[in-house]
Each structure stands twice: as structure tokens, then as C-alpha cells.
Design a protein around this motif. Sequence first.
Motif, PDB file in Angstrom:
ATOM      1  N   ALA A 171      18.081  90.516  33.160  1.00 21.72           N
ATOM      2  CA  ALA A 171      18.184  90.728  31.682  1.00 21.72           C
ATOM      3  C   ALA A 171      16.907  90.594  31.312  1.00 21.72           C
ATOM      4  O   ALA A 171      16.389  89.957  30.249  1.00 21.72           O
ATOM      5  N   GLY A 172      15.795  91.498  31.560  1.00 17.68           N
ATOM      6  CA  GLY A 172      14.570  91.396  30.977  1.00 17.68           C
ATOM      7  C   GLY A 172      13.668  90.210  31.483  1.00 17.68           C
ATOM      8  O   GLY A 172      13.322  89.417  30.729  1.00 17.68           O
ATOM      9  N   ALA A 173      13.422  90.004  32.645  1.00 17.08           N
ATOM     10  CA  ALA A 173      12.651  88.958  33.286  1.00 17.08           C
ATOM     11  C   ALA A 173      12.132  89.322  34.349  1.00 17.08           C
ATOM     12  O   ALA A 173      12.615  89.217  35.670  1.00 17.08           O
ATOM     13  N   GLN A 203      14.221  75.797  26.126  1.00 12.02           N
ATOM     14  CA  GLN A 203      14.350  77.062  25.301  1.00 12.02           C
ATOM     15  C   GLN A 203      13.410  78.208  25.492  1.00 12.02           C
ATOM     16  O   GLN A 203      12.103  77.631  25.467  1.00 12.02           O
ATOM     17  N   GLY A 204      13.681  79.309  25.418  1.00 10.45           N
ATOM     18  CA  GLY A 204      12.492  80.365  25.800  1.00 10.45           C
ATOM     19  C   GLY A 204      11.814  80.079  26.993  1.00 10.45           C
ATOM     20  O   GLY A 204      12.306  79.549  27.989  1.00 10.45           O
ATOM     21  N   ARG A 205      10.808  80.623  27.200  1.00 11.15           N
ATOM     22  CA  ARG A 205      10.098  80.545  28.506  1.00 11.15           C
ATOM     23  C   ARG A 205       8.607  80.756  28.052  1.00 11.15           C
ATOM     24  O   ARG A 205       8.220  80.936  27.251  1.00 11.15           O
ATOM     25  N   SER A 255      18.345  82.031  25.924  1.00 14.83           N
ATOM     26  CA  SER A 255      17.017  82.186  25.508  1.00 14.83           C
ATOM     27  C   SER A 255      15.754  82.596  26.405  1.00 14.83           C
ATOM     28  O   SER A 255      14.701  82.796  26.234  1.00 14.83           O
ATOM     29  N   PHE A 256      16.308  82.385  27.704  1.00 20.12           N
ATOM     30  CA  PHE A 256      15.285  82.696  28.867  1.00 20.12           C
ATOM     31  C   PHE A 256      15.075  84.058  29.029  1.00 20.12           C
ATOM     32  O   PHE A 256      13.972  84.774  29.106  1.00 20.12           O
ATOM     33  N   TYR A 257      16.189  84.812  28.685  1.00 19.83           N
ATOM     34  CA  TYR A 257      16.150  86.383  28.955  1.00 19.83           C
ATOM     35  C   TYR A 257      15.793  87.118  27.753  1.00 19.83           C
ATOM     36  O   TYR A 257      16.395  87.056  26.840  1.00 19.83           O
ATOM     37  N   VAL A 295      19.895  79.621  29.003  1.00 23.79           N
ATOM     38  CA  VAL A 295      19.899  80.658  29.564  1.00 23.79           C
ATOM     39  C   VAL A 295      19.671  81.925  28.915  1.00 23.79           C
ATOM     40  O   VAL A 295      18.879  82.880  28.834  1.00 23.79           O
ATOM     41  N   GLY A 344      23.481  82.334  37.671  1.00 22.22           N
ATOM     42  CA  GLY A 344      23.782  82.007  36.321  1.00 22.22           C
ATOM     43  C   GLY A 344      22.838  81.068  35.197  1.00 22.22           C
ATOM     44  O   GLY A 344      23.355  80.477  34.505  1.00 22.22           O
ATOM     45  N   LYS A 345      21.865  80.833  35.943  1.00 26.07           N
ATOM     46  CA  LYS A 345      20.915  79.871  35.216  1.00 26.07           C
ATOM     47  C   LYS A 345      19.498  80.444  34.635  1.00 26.07           C
ATOM     48  O   LYS A 345      19.276  82.042  34.890  1.00 26.07           O
ATOM     49  N   ARG A 346      18.677  79.829  33.952  1.00 27.11           N
ATOM     50  CA  ARG A 346      17.456  80.363  33.707  1.00 27.11           C
ATOM     51  C   ARG A 346      16.568  80.624  35.003  1.00 27.11           C
ATOM     52  O   ARG A 346      16.758  80.038  35.979  1.00 27.11           O
TER      53      ARG A 346
END
Lengths: 170, 238, 516, 97, 723
Positions: C265-267, B189-191, A74-76, A72, C282-284
Amino acid sequence: MKRQMATTRDLDPDLPYDTEAVAGILEHWRDIPGNLMPILHDIQAALGYVPPESVPQIARALNQSRAEVHGVISFYHDFRSAPAGRRILKVCQAESCQAMGSRALTADLEAELGCGLGETTGDGEVTLEPVYCLGLCACSPAVMIGDEPLGRATVAAVTARLAAKGEVNP
Amino acid sequence: MWNEIRGLREGVDYGTPPRQGQPVTLTVDGVEVTVPEGSSVMLAAVEAGRAVPKLCATDMLESFGSCRVCLVEVEGRRGFPASCTLMVAPGMEVRTQSERLTQLRKGVMELYLSDFPEAEIADGWSEFHRTLDDIGIKTHGYGTGRVHFDLPVDDSNPYFLFDPAKCIVCSRCVRACEEVQGTFALTIQGRGFDSKVAASQDDPFMQSECVSCGACIQACPSHALVEKSLFSGGYERA
Amino acid sequence: MSVTVYVPRDAAALALGADATATAVEAEAKRRGEDVHVVRNGSRGMVWLEPLVEVQTPAGRVAYGPVAPEDVPGLFDAGFLTGGDHGLGHGPTDQMAWLKGQERLTFARVGITDPLALDDYLAHAGYRGLKQALELTPAEIVAQVTESGLRGRGGAAFPTGIKWDTVLKAEAPQKYIACNADEGDSGTFSDRMIMEGDPFALIEGMTIAGRAVGATFGYIYVRSEYPHAIRALRSAIDTAREAGWLGNDIRGSGTSFDIDVRVGAGAYICGEETSMLDSLEGKRGMIRPKPPLPAIEGLFGMPTAVNNVVSLASVPIILDRGAKYYADYGVGRSRGTLPIQLAGNLKTPGLVEKAFGVTLRELIEDYGGGTASGRPPRAVQIGGPLGAYFDESHFDLPLDYEELSENLGIVGHGGIVVFDDTVDMAEQARFAMEFCGIESCGKCTPCRVGSTRGTELIEKIMHGEDKSTNHQQLLGLLDVMENASLCALGGMAHLPVMSALRLFPEDFGLEASHVE
Amino acid sequence: MAESIGTANVEGEVIDLDHLVVMANQIGDFFASYPPERAREGLRNHLRTYWDPRMRTALLEHIDAGGDGLQERVIEAARLLRDRESDKSGYYGPPKA
Amino acid sequence: MPNPRKPEKETITICPYCGVGCGFKAETIGNEIVRMTPWKEGKSNHGHSCVKGRFAYDYYRHPDRVKTPMIRKSIDDPWQEVTWDEAFSYAASELKRVQATYGRGSVGGVSSSRCTNEEIFLTQKFVRAVLGNNNIDNCARICHSPTQFGLTATVGAGAASQHFDSILQADVIMVVGANPTEGHPVFGSMMKRRIREGAKLIVIDPRRTETVDSAHCHADIHLSLLPGTNVAVLNSLAHVIVRENLHKPEFIKARCEWQEFEHWAELVGSDEYAPETVGPIAGLDPEDIRRAARLYASGPNSTVYYGLGVTEHSQGSTGVMCLGNLGLACGMYGREGVGVNPLRGQGNVQGGSCLGSWPHVFSGYRFVTDKATRSSFEAEWGVTLDGEPGLRLPNMFDAALTDHFKGMYIMGEDPVQSDPNQNHIISALKKMECVIVHDIFENETSKYAHVFLPGSSSMEKDGSFTNAERRLGRVRKVVEPLAGYQDWEVTVKLMNAMGYDVHYNHAGEVLDELARLSPAYGGASFELLDRVGSAQWPVNKDAPEGTEVLHMEKFPRANGLGTFMLTGFVPTRERVTEQFPLLLTTGRILSQYNVGTQTRRTANSMWHAEDVLEMSLGDMQTRGLRDGDWVKVTSRFGATQLRVKESVRVNPGVIYTTFHHAESKANAVTSDLSDWATNCPEYKVTAVEVSKVTTDNRPRTDTAQQRPQHEERREPELAEAEG
């Protein structure tokens, strides 16, 4: 107000972050559904970043794995795993601002500050970040210093604002 | 659900887990097939003997819909839905093969190939390699570009290794760790293009939460996660 | 007697110095012993005039702008507290041509009221919609919204009433309203202006939605780039709850509803509804395949009505004035009004709320005043970063969902970004792909890998590398992305690229014949 | 092959006597929850079914020698065992109601 | 060579490790196993695996494997390599000599749950038909013998009532003294899946195990009771159920002996078992006991899974009865999603139990004292059989110390390491004159052996296993046996050498004989298993492909009814004193398996190179201990040294360790107390004291010295309770 890292480090010599602060945040959000995002926001607000060392603590409290929490974070783009400069300067890179010269503004700011997008100035004062739209498209190009927006931005205006607000970062 | 899996044929991967439900009859490439309600079109296609190529789907895991090679056409519907996430409906008419579908599937596989070590395309026997054969493509037209070949091999675990260069980011390992094993040791990790399979906080597998159950290796379609025992002389990148 | 002076608190006004202006007005009034009450209102949408200071006079509100702190003494000198003439004066605000021609339904209160003052809201027809709704059955509310023709204003343009009906009919122990306030499209800011300028309208709209579908809890997912909107919403929610407009048994109606604000959060991808739901959990923020539709299996697996800010903020007036009142605006299947955001290279950019059907030329030339640079406009991007570019030959297109889609474009969130003739459209196309790559969630391959390959191919073309081959490869890629992507990010990235290629081949160094 | 079944060519108890007493009393503890008659029956059955005959013999010899350290209900049950030693039907476990 | 080698051949077989009995495909190139992949059609694992079965198979070709038989006159002599024939004839002559000298009853045998059904069956046949007594036992004696006793007493069958998949229909899962995520990982994964789907979880365990608290697995109620108080706590749950009328009278009236229920209700309903009374004894909050009782009784489908935390107590059998009682009282029998289920430690514990490897019963749990049963065996085997129960394993060692027991055939077991009170076992072995160890490696016990017969690993033989859900499946030969013979062949040849004439063409013929003699296995054959993959017993005419859920209509007792046992709480005699103020309890971890014979010879040792002692911070501080210190653990029975580790998983006053490594000598300190009914040792409760030692003077193995640096970090995730 962001707390300075120096003080949080002093609290717990074993861990490089303020475990008590994190514990308080975790307790505040306990049992609230979907609480990971606000927890990460609060930790970043309190510590300036989300220390990788805090991930196990967060994961334990949420009954999740470290992997999930890391995934999470690292996604944002907002969440930082290392401290940033004292102030964050976000320069809009999106189309409306492009139409009003943001490419040139960005290049000029990079030259002025001596650091590229995603980097921090040598003195640790300012971290320069790209942002994709601040919703200030009718006064492009726009930047944000901390939470303070600046429309029809110029290098002069930005540096003046940085100088004027040198003391604290709201 | 496992009770139903028992009824499945040895060695056949239905792509999505079996469901219980009222029978639904549809046609796949003109073949009439009846499956329980809630089943995917992909599963129905296997039952009809018209299996659709797939990469991110396997019947050990819930459907995910990321690889986009299992696209089909449905009569009366626009577009090309993924058969793994598309549920069957009574009277549905599904086409699994057409020039357009082949074109799109080749297009998707080309993208995979553009980030897959070229030297390892020819002699592989993974699911990914079989899918390349099924779709009939071995090269791509993207020339040079960003790739993941520089990421280091993680061989910390005594039994298996992870070579990100061969990872196609289908998340089957991540999902297997969650759904099958229940450990949640893996994540992406990451996107975007930077997406990378990571154990815990991008730790070496041995220092992560991984319990080395092997579910991720079982799930990996491209031998990116692979048993070390299959390499008699140690692992070296081409 | 006290004089009310309005200085906006809208972020765009703040970006142009409204705080300093407000401080200067108060200080100057104090210095002069004038009894001035400064109200921090929302923005009227005339951003080029911000900070736009208004004075309440017996004859109505009189506008001055843009007012810099150093202009303030002069304004006092000119008697602006009684509407006196000044070089920055624009006369009665209502009569200003820019505003007068608009059809403000959703934005009726924005810029007029104190956004955080509940009594001001109530005094301006606030909560009349909810009061109506509390008299109706959920099915009747849904019917009203359906009849109004309201379609999702976030971009997908799905009929709101039909979505609500699905949620209403779903059986579940818990349902949710999820307000998508992740307004990430460049050139759009109407959600932000509502949240900052009339947050109670959104709260009221969500409460009506909750009653309509049987949801007792709602989330507003706001992007982190909007700190002022977040603060305004949180303040308004607290106020509404204290006054009994939120919480258990709202105003004794038996209906319960509460709202929490959650911050992104910036997505950019979290503006896609399923990705937003994952983020709320609360996930990706990964795209979920549909079905299941969020209306059936949404937040935490429960039926969830996901609506955009403007959609929800339009609901109170529909309930208040009736479905027909709203539906009477607009053309064809595009009913009601659309808040249009004029941005980029324009002399007088801002927010224009008009019924569907207004032409691009009206917007760009009349409202926008032409380019800010004074150079000829060359390209217009409509509908955000995934929207198509248009050239001047399209300026007479009316802005409605069907017309634009026939011309390979989208209305999207109603943002219009104008570029003058210095624009390099190859670079814009390259950026469109790059943006897709930066914001791709990474789940599906066409978007995850395709966006990067697309960027690379355009760069190669721009550098003159195997132009023809790479152009063909690019067209193939765009086809795969359009038809094989999991969501609209990959699925629509071809729009800006293809339109740029088609309309401006010369920027890529390609022959026009090539592109056809 | 059958000539020496059940016989031991070695003198003395097969198992350390203290240990045997502990084991027997543990069984007695379990049956303490039962009414006396059912407890006796259960104890007897248990010893009959599970104990090597050499262990039973040693227990009985110890009882003959005074049964030092043994619970009273164990002693009573063991006597029952002797009375019905010829019973080979092998009844498992718990006393019947 | 970037792409992997492609296996040439797949052989479907069963994992040699825990009682889940996962199906695997052993993939080979030539005579080399290149990987083991979980078999998707395996009905206990459905294509899943754990680190042991999946990867830790390489021990089969470890250099330590013994390839040649060995003999010696005295344990002080060096081993002498001999031919198989020499070994058989030496072993046979020695056994005959011992019997001639000390009596027919002076020898016996013990089989292992790592052996196949066929081997276990042959071993007991060897003892009964050839040695002529009933001194046959198996290693279930020291783990699940109380299950056998306690469940048979209450519901008539000493086995899991359910199949594993049944848990997917459970609403409330009660885990008692077990930690499936470590001990039975593949079943643990299935359990966690069900928990993620919303099932409630009650854990009764002194330790805050992974099952209690790990990612997405959280016990709704954790009763972290003091070791040794199981029966009191389970009775207290029953107390609440009876007092609050949460039991199911309709079920009890229809399916159970009502009068016995009333007796039981009176016992557990007494104030003695009120949560307020039991709470302080067990170290629990009475309200937690009430909540747990209500949750279990509420179901609608509540199921119990338990492990050695229940059985390995002086009231082990009583504890099992308590669980049977609870299940009956709440109507949690006779359908999917309910039941009471032991989690078996080894691959074939259930088979070991079923196949007559006990001193008092033949296969199918029929008493040796029963003449009719005996006759059927006598007819098949052509010998006269002893009608008196033989010595149990611990009693064999006891009898050795009094010179009554002198010779032993030990198949695949290592009692010196695995059995309690190690010093006692060693003394006993030293007094024996013919100890035959049949194993794949030399072990602690073979140090005291006179004949060593090299065994075959489960990759090298044919046969069948019966897993913890009664599932009978095929073990298939994947590679050739290293020492030339499959284990069952060795036992047969030993029988032949003793003068007993018997011959089987293949292991399937042993199963056929077994099936003829055992009602529950009546329909079992290699042919059936090859056809259907696996089958759960009873498999017979009525259920030709096996039985998933037991007790659907009636209980296999004479009257078809379940019954209630009176389970009074009797505190163990092992209790803390001023001298020994801590309670030591033991268990296992994921990566290692039992005494580590196999796993320690694989790379699994990278995860767990040594056993460590877990201790709460407070207990460490009062003793001046820091993480990683070497400590001496002393009990009334002995002492050992371990490294100490701070743990939040144990309560103050309780310490914990695993027993996977020989050098840990955990069993040097465990008590000699055992279950009242079955003599299953009380591993789970030993009063000890811990003190710091300055240096480690233990003998160390190589693997322990190569302890990886990251070992410490992994420990909290992996360490686990349950044996």
C-alpha cells in the motif's frame, strides 16, 4: 469501479459511510490470516477511502483495537482517510524519471491542474499524488491515471488522457 | 518469565526480560559472565556490571531495537549490533566501550537532542536525561530544522499528560500498552519523521481506548508521558 | 490459416499505447478479412520499441516497432502478416542484436509466450523444473539450489540455498514461502516483467521452494503500483490451481502448495523482508530486529523463506537444467545471470539478462545506446535509490557483487539509471536523503531523525550556509546512519550521498580537497 | 463479664419467623441430594456450627409449635440437634460417607 | 517549570483497592504524595497497575475527610465534634448500657476487607474478648463467604489454590462469573497475556464482558447463561465429563475420596444434568456446554478463576463446590497452571476471611465451638470466650428489627449502600441505640450512627494485607494520619475505654499475636515481610517464606483427601414473572471501586460519573426506550431510577448495572434472598420491570451533574460484570 460517496451515504443516515459494504468485506475476509491489508484495500476500492468512522467496525471484527487499525492505515501512503478526487494522477518522482525530466513535468502538471502534489483540483476531478517508481523506468517519465500507465509522459499527453477518460475511472 | 523476574535485583533494569535456558558463558569487557541461553547481551552486560546505555529497552518489555544507543562491538563480527536484540552465544567477547562506540552513541543522542526542547535538557531527571549524562552530551550540531514542538500537549486525562515535544518515539508506551496492559490503545501514527504516539485514532487520551492504567507512563523514558501530580503549578511548556 | 500477431501486455508497453495498437490490429484485420489471432505476450525488454508487434511467420517471429495505431494500416499494406518489409520492421526478432547477445535464462520465456496461457507455458519448458523437483527429496532440491550459486536477486545477495536449508531444518507446524514482489527501487522493473510476462515461472519457482523447505503456503507481496502484475498473477494462480499445479496433492505427487497474492500500500520499506512480513501480517510495516531470522521465525512466527521474484523465477530452470548449467554462467562468486534494467536517460533502455561480469560501458553505450538526450552521460546510479552514483571513470567496472562493493557500490536489484550532464548531483544527494525520510518506517532513530537532518544539512550546504561545519556534520551523520541504523534503508542512504559528494563536490560548492 | 452470655433480655424470636423458615428450608434443599440419614446429619451439623443459638432455639420452638412450613427433613434434623445439643465438638459441614 | 518535581522519598506499600494487592511505591515530597508508581518487585503486579491504585489515591486528602470524632444522642440530632477521649468514653458507656439493657448478645461488630489484617484481628478480638460474644462478621459475608464454605468443603482450604503467576502456565482458562479486565485489572492483564500466548478461554457469564470480547482477547467459548443457573450449568459440564469419561480416575483415586466421587458422578451423570436438559433452562446451546466441558477436561493445565458471579446466589456455596468438584474430577490441582481460584473484590478479603472475623470461627478457620482452640485464645487474651456461634451480619440486622440487637461497631463498612434490601437495613439501623461508625468519610450508614470515629486511610497506617492469592504484604504509613490515630490504635483505645487492658507498641505486635494464634500465619512478621517483600500463607516452620501453590501433596482435610459434594440444582425462588419479566444482575467497572467511597472522591469519576442500566435493544424497543432515557427499575423489594443504555453485552431478558454510586440505589431493588449456607446475598439475580419516567427526580451529586460529554462513548469499553 469505485462507488460514489453520495450513494453510500444515503444507505445509512447515521454513519457517513456504507456500513453494510464494510460488513460484507469484513465477512469476506473473516478468519483469513493477515487480513487487515486486503480489507483496507477493499474498503478503499468500494468507498474511495477508509472512513475513520469505519475503524471501530473494522477493529471489532478483527478483535483488534482502534489504535492498531489506525496505526496501520496511517502507515501506508495508499490509504486515504478522506475522499479523493474522482481520478488519481500519480506522477513518478523517482530517479529514473528525474533523469528524464520528471521535476519539470511535475511542476508543469501542478501549474496546469492548479494544485500541488497531494492535493485535489478545485473541481474535485483529479487528485495529484507523488509516487516513487511505477516500474516504467525504461519509458520515463511515467505517470499513472487510475490503473492506466502512461510512459514518456508530457503535460499534453496527460491532459489529453484525462480529458479522454473523463467519464469513469477504471 | 515472571518467576525469573523475581530473582532480579531491586531497582535494576536489565533492559530485556529474563529467559530460562541452559547457561551460556561469555565475556563483557573482559568480565566473564554466565546467563541463560536466549538472554540478550544487554542483560549479560548488566550482570557483568558493565551496563550499556539504553533508551528503548526496559526489562518489562520485549526488546525492540529502535534507539540504537545500546550498540556494542563483538569480537570477530562486523558492525555495531544493538545489545538488546543480540542474543548471547558461548565464548562471545563483547566490548561495551570504545571510542568508536562513544562516537556513534553521541551521534545518535545528537539526533535525539536535535528534536528535544532545549530548555528542558538541563534540569531533567528522566531516563533520557540520565542517558545524556552517561554518554556525556548536552548539545547537538544540527542547528534549526524540523521539530515536533508544535504538536499540542494532550492533557485530557485527569492524571497524566502527553507532551509530544518531549517524545523520543521509542514506542515503549505503545509496547507497554500492548505487552503489559493488553489494551492496545496506543499506536504510532504515520511513519518516518512524522511518527507520533497516538491514542486510538489520534483521539485525546480520555476519548481513546486508554484505560488509564499508567503502564505507558511507567514505560516512558523521557517524561513525555508524565503524571500531572508532579507539576505543582500546572504544566507549561518552556 | 490464421496468423498470430503478438502485441505485448506488459505495463510498459501499455504505457506506450499497446492496447490501442492491439485494437487497431484486430480492427484492421477484420476490415480486411484477414484471419489474425492477436496474442498479448510479455515484453521482450526492448522498451524503446514498444509497442513491439511481432508476427509469427513460418520463418519465425518478425518484429515491428514501435507501432502506433496509425501505423497499422501501413503495416498490413506492407504485408507484415507474412513478414513484409516496413520502415518499422526489425527483421526476425531472435536476430536483433539487442536480444541476440543476451543470456536469457530467467527471462527465457518472457515476451515469447502468452503469459496467462498454461499450455503455452508447458510448451516452452514450463513446469519441467517442478517435475524434477517432485522426484527429489527436499534436501536434494536445496542442494541443487545451493550448488547453482543462486543469490538473492532482491539486493541482499544472500545465497538462496543456504536460506532454504535453514527453513528446511526448522521444525514447525507450518512454514511459508514469502515472495517479495515489492520492487520499489527506481530503475528496476524485472520483477514486474516476470510477473506480467511469465507469472507461471514464479508460481513454479515458489512451488519448488515450498516442496524444498516443507512449506504448504506462499504469499506474493506485490506493490500496489503494479496493478497489471497483480491481475496477471491472480489469473495465473487460478489457472494453475484449476489445472492441478497448485493446491492439495499437486499432480498426484503428495506435495501440497498454494499461493495468495497480497498487495502493498505504498511503502518502499516493505521491500525489506521483515517489514514485508509485518505488512503481510496486517501490521505497520516496521523493521524487525534480526535475529530471529525470518527463516527461523518469520511470517506469523513460523519459519519462512523470503525470496525475491527473480530469485524464485530462476529456480525452475536450475531444477530443469541442473545446478551446473546455471552456475556455469557468471564470474567469481556471482554465479548465473542477472536481469539488468537500463533506465533513465538512455536512447534504448530496457531489460538485459546477462551473466555477471558485463561492464557498465557495454550496458550504457552498447545496449543503452547512449543518452536519450544526446548529451554526455555524467552519472549513473546502480542498485536503486540507496545505490551509489558512479561517474564515467567507473564505466569499465564489471557488474558483479564483489567488484561493485569494492567500489563502495551495490548491484542491488540490478537497476541502472543514467543521468546526462544536466544533472545536479547535490540535488540528487538531497533527494536520496529526502526519499529515505519519506520512506523511513520511523523505528530507528538514525533513519527516522537522521534522514530529515540529512536533507536539511544538504539543503544548508546547497544554500551556502556554514558549508564547512555542515559538511562535517553531514559526514558524522552519514557515519551514524551507516553504522547505527536498524536496516539497510538508513544503513545505505550514505551510498548515494557520499558518492555524490566524492565524485561531484563541485555541485555542492565544495572543494574536491574538502571531500577527501 | 460472663454473667449474661447466651441470654437475651428481650422476648420473642430473634429473627422474623418466616425468614427463619426460609433459611432452614434452603439448607434442607441443599441436603436433598444426599441420602436421608446423611442429609439429617449434615443439616444438623450445619445448624449447630453456623447458627446463633437464639436462632436454633427459635427454630426448635417453632417445630414444637407444629413446624409450619418447614421441610420434613429439616424438622427431623433439628430434632437431632436437640438430642445432641450437648455436643460441642463443632463438626464442619458435610456428612461423612 | 517544564520538568517535573522530583520526589524526595519512596515508601513501598500495597494498593488499597482490589484483591490483586499490587505493590506500589508511594513517592512523597514532604507530607504530600506526589505519585504512586507500581513496584516492579511486587509479586502480584510485577510493576503493573490500574487506574485506581496508580492514580486514585488523592481521596486521602479529600476535603470530605472527617478529622475529628463526633457523637450524638439521636440520629435526629446534629453531630457534635468531640475529643478522641470523649468519643471513646461515650462509645464505651453506650455499649455497656445497651448490653446491660438488652443482653450481652445485643451488640456486635463488623470489619471491612479494606482494613488491615491487624485491624480485622483487633476488631474480632474486641467483640469476642471485650463485648463477650461472637457477633462479629466482616464484609466477605456479602461477597466471598461461599468461597470459604464451598472450597473448604471440597478441598479443605477456602482460598485460591494458586498464585497469580500460575496462570502463565495454564492452557485452558475458565472464568466464571468474573471479569478480571474490569474487576482485577492487573491480573486481567496477565490473563490476557497468557491468552495472547495461545491459552484457550472459556467464559461463563450472563454478560458479554470485556473478557469475552476485546482486542486480542476472545473467549473460545462463552456460555452466556441466564442469571441463577450456575449450578445447573456447572453440573452439566460435570455430566459431560463423567459421561464421556474425561475425568482422571488416577488422580481421584490417589488424592480424593473415591466413594464420594462415585456418589457425585451418579448425581451429575443423571439425565437431569444432560446438556440437552440444562441448555433450555440456562438459555444455552447444549453443544456449547459439551465443548466447554471437553475443553476444560482436556487441559493439560486447566484453571478456574471465579468471582461474585458464582458466590452471590442463593446457591452460591453450591456453585463454589461445583468448581471444586470439577477441579478434582479432572485432576486440576496440585501443580502450577491449574487450580480453582476466587478473585477477591477488596484488598484484604482473604485476610478478612482468615483472621476470625466470622461469628463461627477464630482465625485459621477453627470453630468457636471447639474447646481446645478457644482455650488457646482465652489463655492469650485472659478472658473467657463464648463457645456458641454469633449472629451473621444480615442476621444482626434481622435481629435489630426484632429488638434483639441494639449496638454495632462498624469498621470501614457502609452496609446501607452495599448490603441488599436497603430499606430493610435502614429500618434495622434506625432501631439501634449505639451505632459506631469508624470510617474515613461520612457515608450512608453514618446517617444512622451515634458515634463517628475518623479513620485513617491506608496511606496513613502500618499493617498487612492478604491478597487473593493468599499473599501477605506490608501496608506502610506514607503520610501522617489526618485525625491523629491509625485505625488499629483507635480499636485498641476503644477496648481500653471498655475496661480491657491491652497495649501494642506498633502494628507489628498485633501481627505477632495473630501469628501466635493462627497456624497458617505462624511464620508471619513485619521482619519477614520487610525482608522477602511478601509471602503467601501457609507461612510457617515448614514454609518459612510462604507457599505458592496449595494442595501439592495432599488436601488440608482430616484424611488429606479432596472430596466431592453433592450439588443438586435448586432454582432460586427469585424468578421472572409477568409483573417482573427481566432479570437484573449487577457488577463493577474498572474506574470505580465498590460503593465508591474512595474512587468517587477522585478524578476517576470522569470515567463513570453515574451508574447506568444496560439493556438489549429488543427489550428497550418493547418498552419504548431510547439511549439515555431515565427509567424506573422496580422489583418486589423496591425501586430506583437509572439512565438506560443500549448494550450488546447483555442478552434479551437480562439487564445489568453497576452499584458504585449511592444515588443509584441499586440495592434498593436487590432481593433479600441469600446463599443457603452463608447468607451471602443473591445480588446477581433480581426479577424486575423497567419503565420510562419523564424526569429524573433523584437527588443528584455534583459529580453526576458534571458528567463529561464523552462519557457515553466510553461506556461500552469500560462497563463490566462482576462484583
